[in-house]
Design a protein around this motif. Structure first.
Motif, PDB file in Angstrom:
ATOM      1  N   UNK A   1      -1.155  -6.997  -6.609  1.00 12.13           N
ATOM      2  CA  UNK A   1      -0.844  -5.464  -6.667  1.00 12.13           C
ATOM      3  C   UNK A   1       0.026  -5.117  -5.550  1.00 12.13           C
ATOM      4  N   UNK A   2       0.937  -4.170  -5.784  1.00  8.56           N
ATOM      5  CA  UNK A   2       1.768  -3.820  -4.842  1.00  8.56           C
ATOM      6  C   UNK A   2       1.821  -2.315  -4.072  1.00  8.56           C
ATOM      7  N   UNK A   3       2.159  -1.998  -3.181  1.00  8.30           N
ATOM      8  CA  UNK A   3       2.353  -0.639  -2.541  1.00  8.30           C
ATOM      9  C   UNK A   3       3.601   0.023  -2.664  1.00  8.30           C
ATOM     10  N   UNK A   4       4.285  -0.556  -3.619  1.00  6.61           N
ATOM     11  CA  UNK A   4       5.698   0.217  -3.236  1.00  6.61           C
ATOM     12  C   UNK A   4       6.614  -0.921  -2.385  1.00  6.61           C
ATOM     13  N   UNK A   5       7.409  -0.256  -1.712  1.00  3.88           N
ATOM     14  CA  UNK A   5       7.898  -1.103  -0.625  1.00  3.88           C
ATOM     15  C   UNK A   5       7.135  -1.080   0.683  1.00  3.88           C
ATOM     16  N   UNK A   6       6.737  -2.327   0.984  1.00  2.65           N
ATOM     17  CA  UNK A   6       5.713  -2.369   2.046  1.00  2.65           C
ATOM     18  C   UNK A   6       5.992  -3.361   3.271  1.00  2.65           C
ATOM     19  N   UNK A   7       5.561  -2.704   4.481  1.00  2.00           N
ATOM     20  CA  UNK A   7       5.712  -3.622   5.531  1.00  2.00           C
ATOM     21  C   UNK A   7       4.456  -4.282   6.034  1.00  2.00           C
ATOM     22  N   UNK A   8       4.506  -5.463   6.338  1.00  5.52           N
ATOM     23  CA  UNK A   8       3.289  -6.317   7.101  1.00  5.52           C
ATOM     24  C   UNK A   8       3.778  -6.373   8.428  1.00  5.52           C
ATOM     25  N   UNK A   9       3.355  -5.699   9.172  1.00  5.50           N
ATOM     26  CA  UNK A   9       3.761  -5.563  10.840  1.00  5.50           C
ATOM     27  C   UNK A   9       3.631  -6.610  11.447  1.00  5.50           C
ATOM     28  N   UNK A  10       2.162  -7.446  11.230  1.00  4.23           N
ATOM     29  CA  UNK A  10       2.018  -8.534  11.925  1.00  4.23           C
ATOM     30  C   UNK A  10       2.266  -8.299  13.626  1.00  4.23           C
ATOM     31  N   UNK A  11       1.792  -7.003  13.862  1.00  2.00           N
ATOM     32  CA  UNK A  11       2.087  -6.738  15.514  1.00  2.00           C
ATOM     33  C   UNK A  11       1.695  -7.777  16.429  1.00  2.00           C
ATOM     34  N   UNK A  12       0.856  -8.625  16.421  1.00  2.00           N
ATOM     35  CA  UNK A  12       0.481  -9.479  17.313  1.00  2.00           C
ATOM     36  C   UNK A  12       0.962 -10.969  17.106  1.00  2.00           C
ATOM     37  N   UNK A  13       1.726 -10.939  15.919  1.00  2.00           N
ATOM     38  CA  UNK A  13       2.433 -12.333  15.894  1.00  2.00           C
ATOM     39  C   UNK A  13       1.534 -13.522  15.402  1.00  2.00           C
ATOM     40  N   UNK A  14       0.323 -13.366  15.146  1.00  2.00           N
ATOM     41  CA  UNK A  14      -0.635 -14.336  14.557  1.00  2.00           C
ATOM     42  C   UNK A  14      -0.516 -14.752  13.191  1.00  2.00           C
ATOM     43  N   UNK A  15       0.006 -13.736  12.446  1.00  2.00           N
ATOM     44  CA  UNK A  15       0.178 -14.142  10.914  1.00  2.00           C
ATOM     45  C   UNK A  15      -1.119 -13.540  10.453  1.00  2.00           C
ATOM     46  N   UNK A  16      -2.036 -12.901  10.990  1.00  2.00           N
ATOM     47  CA  UNK A  16      -3.473 -12.562  10.658  1.00  2.00           C
ATOM     48  C   UNK A  16      -3.284 -11.571   9.394  1.00  2.00           C
ATOM     49  N   UNK A  17      -2.523 -10.626   9.715  1.00  2.00           N
ATOM     50  CA  UNK A  17      -2.104  -9.462   8.677  1.00  2.00           C
ATOM     51  C   UNK A  17      -1.757 -10.013   7.336  1.00  2.00           C
ATOM     52  N   UNK A  18      -0.722 -11.077   7.350  1.00  2.00           N
ATOM     53  CA  UNK A  18      -0.226 -11.485   6.139  1.00  2.00           C
ATOM     54  C   UNK A  18      -1.365 -12.514   5.565  1.00  2.00           C
ATOM     55  N   UNK A  19      -2.125 -13.040   6.092  1.00  2.00           N
ATOM     56  CA  UNK A  19      -3.278 -14.048   5.463  1.00  2.00           C
ATOM     57  C   UNK A  19      -4.071 -13.059   4.982  1.00  2.00           C
ATOM     58  N   UNK A  20      -4.416 -11.787   5.436  1.00  2.00           N
ATOM     59  CA  UNK A  20      -5.368 -10.973   4.983  1.00  2.00           C
ATOM     60  C   UNK A  20      -4.689 -10.261   3.700  1.00  2.00           C
ATOM     61  N   UNK A  21      -3.265 -10.100   3.708  1.00  2.00           N
ATOM     62  CA  UNK A  21      -2.975  -9.507   2.501  1.00  2.00           C
ATOM     63  C   UNK A  21      -2.747 -10.577   1.351  1.00  2.00           C
ATOM     64  N   UNK A  22      -2.451 -11.824   1.529  1.00  2.00           N
ATOM     65  CA  UNK A  22      -2.203 -12.511   0.543  1.00  2.00           C
ATOM     66  C   UNK A  22      -3.360 -13.583   0.151  1.00  2.00           C
ATOM     67  N   UNK A  23      -4.425 -13.875   1.164  1.00  2.00           N
ATOM     68  CA  UNK A  23      -5.625 -14.547   0.651  1.00  2.00           C
ATOM     69  C   UNK A  23      -6.859 -13.639   0.979  1.00  2.00           C
TER      70      UNK A  23
END
Length: 488
Positions: free
Chosen positions: A39-61
């Motif tokens: 499921x997508x939210x339109x054009x989306x940014x995953x900021x990964x503000x702390x550089x750990x990759x946590x936000x991307x992991x949360x979004x995909x897994x």
């Protein structure tokens, strides 16, 4: 169970890692969600503000039986990325102050095995650290082939060199295609433009701005490309321009010959730079369309406004040569915005930008050459606001917006000049002439406290420089390397 057996179990279990959905956060075994899109939210940014990759992991897994965690070193992160893509599991990186966030994500994933790099990776002798072979670490991770991609349709992902490696590795481990962009804007290349206009995408890294900003720039990507490819003026190309006026050689080299011959000469100048940069170098004209005058003229503003019809042949010629035209204003006591509007029909062309020459901007009552002219931020912002709206309403690609300067006093409140219009590429053109030392002194002074939203431009004076820089000197000695070089 030995460590090697645990790792073997992880490789088997990696096939049942699950991808996260949106909203409800439900999870499904990858073996039973074939052809089910993320499921997508339109054009989306995953900021990964702390550089750990946590936000991307949360979004995909939504869950994973294993997770790979790397240290700060690039080599460690490259090795961790290879392991993660081989196992089809998320990769995270521990950075100072991020332990709590990383540990929380490991718990959320329900990971039965945490593979640390350096450390546990020594047991994975069959997963060597990938070699960059002259490419960047980002390109190396993007090139990794996932061994256990999720059976789920994923949108394309966009990344830049500022994107963290764990963010990219996690996307690749899940099976996502990642497109590397030279700038955090979806208009950066022909490929990124085609990608964002065809479907929703996800951009990785806070350098892309908010999802709203990213979506707005993606909508502008449909407005067409510029000479050299892509929809951004800079980066993506460099320009070498002849400066002048159609009336003749007195105002610059461009006017020393007719339009077709001038365009051919501009091509020759541009060609002399091409071997010095991997960027396309395109020919350009900077055409003085309003010329500062020593007399007030019929309208009393000490500026002679050229008939647009006189300019058209030069714009046509540089267009046919695959180049770009910049219209230059020397307003005298006139108004920048009023003069800009005189050339609206030319500015409606996709390869025509605008330059404001504050040297020739006088206050009411001032006489020409009584001082070096100046312009306030309010005057500059007024023109930028109009030009940005004009560009957006006419569905045009980004326009060059050039400000000429060789003294600090020419823009007394330069810090208040806004550079926030995505429709415009803001260019600070350093106009100093003289010896190399004098030119560098001007260049360095003008760069101080300059808004990072500006691209830098350099001028070579054929008669006034002592001596004039060669193309090799212009691109090798001038730092940072100018995006726009003009000859007068």
């Amino acid at each position: 169970m030995t460590t090697r057996r645990v790792i073997s179990a992880v490789i088997i279990a990696a096939g049942v890692s699950t991808l996260a959905g949106c909203g409800g956060g439900s999870s499904t075994s990858s073996s039973s969600v074939a052809d089910s899109p993320l499921d997508t939210h339109g054009q989306e940014v995953l900021a990964d503000a702390d550089g750990t990759g946590v936000e991307v992991s949360q979004r995909l897994y939504s869950a994973s039986s294993a997770v790979v965690i790397a240290g700060e070193g690039v080599e460690d992160q490259l090795h961790a990325a290879a392991i993660a893509t081989k196992l089809g599991v998320p990769m995270l990186t521990r950075l100072p102050g991020t332990d709590a966030a990383v540990d929380a994500e490991v718990t959320r994933l329900g990971a039965q095995r945490v593979i640390t790099v350096p450390g546990d990776d020594k047991e994975l002798a069959d997963t060597p650290t990938p070699q960059s072979q002259g490419t960047s670490a980002l390109d190396t991770v993007v090139a990794l082939q996932p061994s256990h991609p999720q059976n789920r349709q994923l949108p394309p992902f966009l990344a830049t060199e500022q994107t963290s490696l764990p963010a990219v590795a996690t996307a690749r481990a899940a099976g996502a295609n990642v497109l590397v962009s030279p700038a955090p804007d979806p208009r950066a290349t022909s490929e990124t433009m085609r990608t964002v206009t065809a479907q929703d995408t996800i951009a990785l890294g806070r350098q892309w701005g908010t999802s709203g900003h990213y979506a707005d720039r993606a909508s502008l990507a449909k407005n067409g490309e510029l000479p050299g490819g892509g929809g951004l003026v800079f980066p993506g190309r460099r320009m070498v321009a002849l400066y002048g006026h159609p009336s003749g050689p007195a105002l610059g080299v461009m006017g020393e010959q007719g339009p077709a011959e001038a365009a051919q000469l501009a091509q020759q100048y541009a060609a002399s730079y091409q071997a010095l940069t991997p960027d396309p170098v395109i020919p350009a004209f900077e055409i003085i369309v309003t010329v500062a005058s020593g007399s007030p003229g019929p309208d009393g503003n000490f500026s002679n406004e050229s008939d647009p019809a006189e300019i058209v042949p030069y714009v046509d010629a540089i267009t046919q040569a695959g180049g770009y035209a910049v219209l230059d204003l020397q307003p005298g006591q006139g108004n920048f915005l009023e003069q800009t509007k005189l050339y609206a029909d030319l500015l409606a062309r996709p390869n025509v930008g605008l330059a404001l020459d504050a040297e020739w901007k006088l206050n009411p009552g001032e006489q020409p050459l009584s001082r070096v002219g100046s312009a306030t931020s309010a005057e500059i912002n007024e023109v930028a606001d109009w030009l940005a709206q004009f560009t957006r309403e006419r569905n045009l690609p980004q326009k060059a917006f050039v400000l000429h300067q060789f003294q600090v006093a020419m823009f007394p409140d330069r810090e208040n000049i806004r550079t926030d219009h995505p429709e415009l590429a803001y260019v600070l053109h350093a106009d100093g002439h003289g010896s190399a030392g004098q030119k560098f002194e001007t260049w360095n002074v003008l760069r101080q406290d300059l808004d990072p939203g500006f691209f830098l431009a350099w001028k070579n004076f054929i008669d006034e420089d002592m001596p004039m820089f060669t193309p090799e000197q212009t691109f090798a000695d001038v730092a940072p390397q100018p995006w726009f070089v003009s000859y007068q």
